[in-house]
Design a protein around this motif. Structure first.
Motif, PDB file in Angstrom:
ATOM      1  N   ALA A 151       0.827  -1.201   0.000  1.00  0.00           N
ATOM      2  CA  ALA A 151       0.000   0.000   0.000  1.00  0.00           C
ATOM      3  C   ALA A 151       0.867   1.259   0.000  1.00  0.00           C
ATOM      4  CB  ALA A 151      -0.912  -0.006   1.231  1.00  0.00           C
ATOM      5  N   ARG A 152       1.894   1.255   0.832  1.00  0.00           N
ATOM      6  CA  ARG A 152       2.745   2.449   0.935  1.00  0.00           C
ATOM      7  C   ARG A 152       3.593   2.645  -0.323  1.00  0.00           C
ATOM      8  NH1 ARG A 152       1.914   4.573   5.719  1.00  0.00           N
ATOM      9  NH2 ARG A 152       1.242   3.247   7.449  1.00  0.00           N
ATOM     10  N   ALA A 153       3.884   1.549  -1.019  1.00  0.00           N
ATOM     11  CA  ALA A 153       4.677   1.655  -2.244  1.00  0.00           C
ATOM     12  C   ALA A 153       3.847   2.131  -3.435  1.00  0.00           C
ATOM     13  CB  ALA A 153       5.311   0.299  -2.569  1.00  0.00           C
ATOM     14  N   SER A 154       2.544   1.929  -3.394  1.00  0.00           N
ATOM     15  CA  SER A 154       1.709   2.202  -4.567  1.00  0.00           C
ATOM     16  C   SER A 154       0.796   3.417  -4.426  1.00  0.00           C
ATOM     17  CB  SER A 154       0.842   0.977  -4.878  1.00  0.00           C
ATOM     18  OG  SER A 154       0.003   0.663  -3.771  1.00  0.00           O
ATOM     19  N   HIS A 155       0.725   4.027  -3.241  1.00  0.00           N
ATOM     20  CA  HIS A 155      -0.212   5.134  -3.038  1.00  0.00           C
ATOM     21  C   HIS A 155       0.485   6.396  -2.545  1.00  0.00           C
ATOM     22  CE1 HIS A 155      -3.150   1.966  -3.553  1.00  0.00           C
ATOM     23  NE2 HIS A 155      -4.080   2.886  -3.638  1.00  0.00           N
ATOM     24  N   ASP A 156      -0.122   7.524  -2.857  1.00  0.00           N
ATOM     25  CA  ASP A 156       0.428   8.807  -2.429  1.00  0.00           C
ATOM     26  C   ASP A 156       0.328   8.967  -0.912  1.00  0.00           C
ATOM     27  OD1 ASP A 156       0.807   9.409  -5.133  1.00  0.00           O
ATOM     28  OD2 ASP A 156      -1.230  10.229  -5.307  1.00  0.00           O
ATOM     29  N   GLU A 157      -0.763   8.461  -0.351  1.00  0.00           N
ATOM     30  CA  GLU A 157      -0.951   8.558   1.103  1.00  0.00           C
ATOM     31  C   GLU A 157      -1.651   7.306   1.605  1.00  0.00           C
ATOM     32  OE1 GLU A 157      -2.660  11.647   4.511  1.00  0.00           O
ATOM     33  OE2 GLU A 157      -3.304  11.877   2.435  1.00  0.00           O
ATOM     34  N   VAL A 158      -1.217   6.819   2.754  1.00  0.00           N
ATOM     35  CA  VAL A 158      -1.847   5.660   3.389  1.00  0.00           C
ATOM     36  C   VAL A 158      -2.292   6.072   4.784  1.00  0.00           C
ATOM     37  CG1 VAL A 158      -1.498   3.328   4.299  1.00  0.00           C
ATOM     38  CG2 VAL A 158      -0.522   3.965   2.091  1.00  0.00           C
ATOM     39  N   LEU A 159      -3.577   5.855   5.075  1.00  0.00           N
ATOM     40  CA  LEU A 159      -4.122   6.128   6.399  1.00  0.00           C
ATOM     41  C   LEU A 159      -4.371   4.800   7.099  1.00  0.00           C
ATOM     42  CD1 LEU A 159      -6.764   8.886   5.500  1.00  0.00           C
ATOM     43  CD2 LEU A 159      -4.405   9.200   6.291  1.00  0.00           C
ATOM     44  N   ASP A 160      -3.830   4.656   8.281  1.00  0.00           N
ATOM     45  CA  ASP A 160      -3.962   3.396   9.019  1.00  0.00           C
ATOM     46  C   ASP A 160      -5.126   3.498   9.995  1.00  0.00           C
ATOM     47  OD1 ASP A 160      -3.728   1.000  10.265  1.00  0.00           O
ATOM     48  OD2 ASP A 160      -1.642   1.246  10.896  1.00  0.00           O
ATOM     49  N   ALA A 161      -6.264   2.907   9.611  1.00  0.00           N
ATOM     50  CA  ALA A 161      -7.452   2.921  10.467  1.00  0.00           C
ATOM     51  C   ALA A 161      -7.567   1.648  11.298  1.00  0.00           C
ATOM     52  CB  ALA A 161      -8.706   3.101   9.614  1.00  0.00           C
ATOM     53  N   THR A 162      -6.484   0.861  11.360  1.00  0.00           N
ATOM     54  CA  THR A 162      -6.507  -0.369  12.158  1.00  0.00           C
ATOM     55  C   THR A 162      -6.860  -0.053  13.604  1.00  0.00           C
ATOM     56  OG1 THR A 162      -4.747  -1.269  10.765  1.00  0.00           O
ATOM     57  CG2 THR A 162      -5.201  -2.402  12.839  1.00  0.00           C
ATOM     58  N   CYS A 163      -7.787  -0.806  14.160  1.00  0.00           N
ATOM     59  CA  CYS A 163      -8.172  -0.612  15.553  1.00  0.00           C
ATOM     60  C   CYS A 163      -6.941  -0.778  16.448  1.00  0.00           C
ATOM     61  CB  CYS A 163      -9.247  -1.622  15.931  1.00  0.00           C
ATOM     62  SG  CYS A 163      -9.640  -1.639  17.707  1.00  0.00           S
ATOM     63  N   PRO A 164      -6.721   0.108  17.404  1.00  0.00           N
ATOM     64  CA  PRO A 164      -5.561  -0.010  18.302  1.00  0.00           C
ATOM     65  C   PRO A 164      -5.511  -1.344  19.049  1.00  0.00           C
ATOM     66  CG  PRO A 164      -6.527   2.167  18.495  1.00  0.00           C
ATOM     67  CD  PRO A 164      -7.468   1.358  17.645  1.00  0.00           C
ATOM     68  N   PHE A 165      -6.678  -1.919  19.330  1.00  0.00           N
ATOM     69  CA  PHE A 165      -6.704  -3.205  20.030  1.00  0.00           C
ATOM     70  C   PHE A 165      -6.254  -4.341  19.109  1.00  0.00           C
ATOM     71  CE2 PHE A 165      -9.725  -0.501  22.308  1.00  0.00           C
ATOM     72  CZ  PHE A 165      -9.232  -0.619  23.597  1.00  0.00           C
ATOM     73  N   VAL A 166      -6.526  -4.196  17.819  1.00  0.00           N
ATOM     74  CA  VAL A 166      -6.045  -5.175  16.851  1.00  0.00           C
ATOM     75  C   VAL A 166      -4.528  -5.059  16.718  1.00  0.00           C
ATOM     76  CG1 VAL A 166      -6.094  -5.866  14.419  1.00  0.00           C
ATOM     77  CG2 VAL A 166      -8.225  -5.281  15.594  1.00  0.00           C
ATOM     78  N   ILE A 167      -4.018  -3.846  16.706  1.00  0.00           N
ATOM     79  CA  ILE A 167      -2.564  -3.640  16.643  1.00  0.00           C
ATOM     80  C   ILE A 167      -1.899  -4.304  17.844  1.00  0.00           C
ATOM     81  CG2 ILE A 167      -0.740  -1.900  16.783  1.00  0.00           C
ATOM     82  CD1 ILE A 167      -2.547  -0.051  15.140  1.00  0.00           C
ATOM     83  N   ARG A 168      -2.541  -4.238  18.992  1.00  0.00           N
ATOM     84  CA  ARG A 168      -1.999  -4.884  20.189  1.00  0.00           C
ATOM     85  C   ARG A 168      -1.866  -6.397  19.971  1.00  0.00           C
ATOM     86  NH1 ARG A 168      -4.894  -6.703  24.946  1.00  0.00           N
ATOM     87  NH2 ARG A 168      -3.434  -7.030  26.665  1.00  0.00           N
ATOM     88  N   ALA A 169      -2.857  -6.998  19.320  1.00  0.00           N
ATOM     89  CA  ALA A 169      -2.797  -8.434  19.024  1.00  0.00           C
ATOM     90  C   ALA A 169      -1.666  -8.727  18.037  1.00  0.00           C
ATOM     91  CB  ALA A 169      -4.133  -8.913  18.470  1.00  0.00           C
ATOM     92  N   HIS A 170      -1.500  -7.864  17.018  1.00  0.00           N
ATOM     93  CA  HIS A 170      -0.409  -8.024  16.058  1.00  0.00           C
ATOM     94  C   HIS A 170       0.938  -8.024  16.782  1.00  0.00           C
ATOM     95  CE1 HIS A 170      -2.791  -6.222  12.390  1.00  0.00           C
ATOM     96  NE2 HIS A 170      -3.310  -7.356  12.845  1.00  0.00           N
ATOM     97  N   ASN A 171       1.115  -7.032  17.645  1.00  0.00           N
ATOM     98  CA  ASN A 171       2.392  -6.892  18.354  1.00  0.00           C
ATOM     99  C   ASN A 171       2.652  -8.072  19.275  1.00  0.00           C
ATOM    100  OD1 ASN A 171       2.767  -4.427  17.093  1.00  0.00           O
ATOM    101  ND2 ASN A 171       2.022  -3.219  18.815  1.00  0.00           N
ATOM    102  N   ALA A 172       1.592  -8.560  19.934  1.00  0.00           N
ATOM    103  CA  ALA A 172       1.756  -9.685  20.850  1.00  0.00           C
ATOM    104  C   ALA A 172       2.176 -10.943  20.099  1.00  0.00           C
ATOM    105  CB  ALA A 172       0.449  -9.929  21.606  1.00  0.00           C
ATOM    106  N   ALA A 173       1.534 -11.211  18.953  1.00  0.00           N
ATOM    107  CA  ALA A 173       1.871 -12.396  18.169  1.00  0.00           C
ATOM    108  C   ALA A 173       3.313 -12.314  17.671  1.00  0.00           C
ATOM    109  CB  ALA A 173       0.911 -12.528  16.986  1.00  0.00           C
ATOM    110  N   GLU A 174       3.713 -11.142  17.205  1.00  0.00           N
ATOM    111  CA  GLU A 174       5.074 -10.954  16.704  1.00  0.00           C
ATOM    112  C   GLU A 174       6.101 -11.152  17.819  1.00  0.00           C
ATOM    113  OE1 GLU A 174       7.254  -7.118  14.869  1.00  0.00           O
ATOM    114  OE2 GLU A 174       5.457  -7.758  13.778  1.00  0.00           O
TER     115      GLU A 174
END
Length: 281
Positions: free
Chosen positions: A84-107
């Protein structure tokens, strides 16, 4: 005329309201086309309303290069974000903060050498996004999915944000005794827990229940299951136009709840329409 009550905790959560505000702000400020990477939320009415504002939906970043691309509330894989960041002029991250927490925990669990399990629905966008942060993880829907699975000595567990804690407890119970070390990161969203508890309380009193939310919405489907457990006359709708008067025959108390992707305006429309239907009777 029957009484109509809305659950104390119902409707759009912080993550959804944040995402909607982000996109609506973008429609005022963007100079080029705006798209969301997948439906922003699992609510067809809201997605349709955004389309009327010129916000389209694409399945991949390659489908509409340039302009502004919004990452959906359910999150995306790191590869999707890079594209997305390579192909678009602007990327807005609307990912829920609680979902990001799950991403970080799994990583983090994967990096620390745990065999990662994700409690969630296989194929759901949120779960797929979390899997992207721990590609070797196993997706399990509950204890029944552990049969025949070879578990490592050290296991780390993260949870789809819309799962129930009863499901989490059942899985933890099944894992204890099968592994030497179990590390659980409870990534269930508190708003989910509050909505489930509130729905259960109301359904236990109601003669009929209406659950408002997208049919693709995992948290809404779970609310339906919870309500059905104590109120067999539970009906899942996406909008007020689906309501039918016979659903409420003989009901003295009609309960209404809604999934985390349902704006207050839709809840109000449903309550108003139920009032019209039972009043007409």
């Amino acid at each position: 005329m029957p009484k109509i009550l809305v659950a104390d905790e119902a409707g759009a959560c912080y993550g959804v309201n944040r995402a909607l505000q982000m996109v609506r702000d973008a429609t005022r400020d963007a100079r080029g086309p705006i798209h969301t990477l997948g439906p922003l939320i699992h609510n067809p009415s809201v997605v349709g309303e955004l389309e009327s504002r010129g916000v389209g939906v694409v399945a991949s970043a390659a489908d509409a290069p340039g302009g502004t691309l919004v990452l959906r509330t359910h999150g995306v894989t790191p590869e999707e974000e890079d594209a997305a960041r390579a192909s678009h002029d602007e990327v807005l991250d609307a990912t829920c903060p609680f979902v990001i927490r799950a991403h970080n925990a799994a990583e983090r669990l994967a990096r620390e050498g745990y065999q990662v399990l994700i409690l969630g629905e296989e194929g759901h966008p949120e779960v797929e996004g979390t899997l992207g942060h721990a590609p070797q993880a196993l997706i399990v829907g509950g204890p029944e999915d552990l049969e025949g699975v070879r578990l490592a000595r050290r296991v780390g567990l993260v949870v789809q944000t819309t799962q129930s804690r009863s499901r989490l407890r059942a899985l933890v119970g099944a894992l204890i005794g099968r592994v030497d070390e179990l590390r659980v990161v409870d990534t269930i969203c508190e708003a989910t827990t509050l909505r489930q508890a509130s729905a259960a309380k109301l359904a236990a009193q109601a003669d009929a229940m209406v659950v408002v939310g997208g049919r693709m919405s995992a948290n809404t489907r779970r609310l339906v299951q919870i309500c059905e457990a104590s109120c067999p006359r539970t009906h899942h709708i996406e909008g007020a136009s689906e309501l039918e008067a016979p659903w409420f025959d003989g009901a003295e108390l009609i309960g209404v709840t809604a999934g985390a992707s349902t704006p207050q305006s839709q809840i109000d429309e449903v309550v108003e329409r139920i009032g019209e239907l039972v009043g007409e009777g």
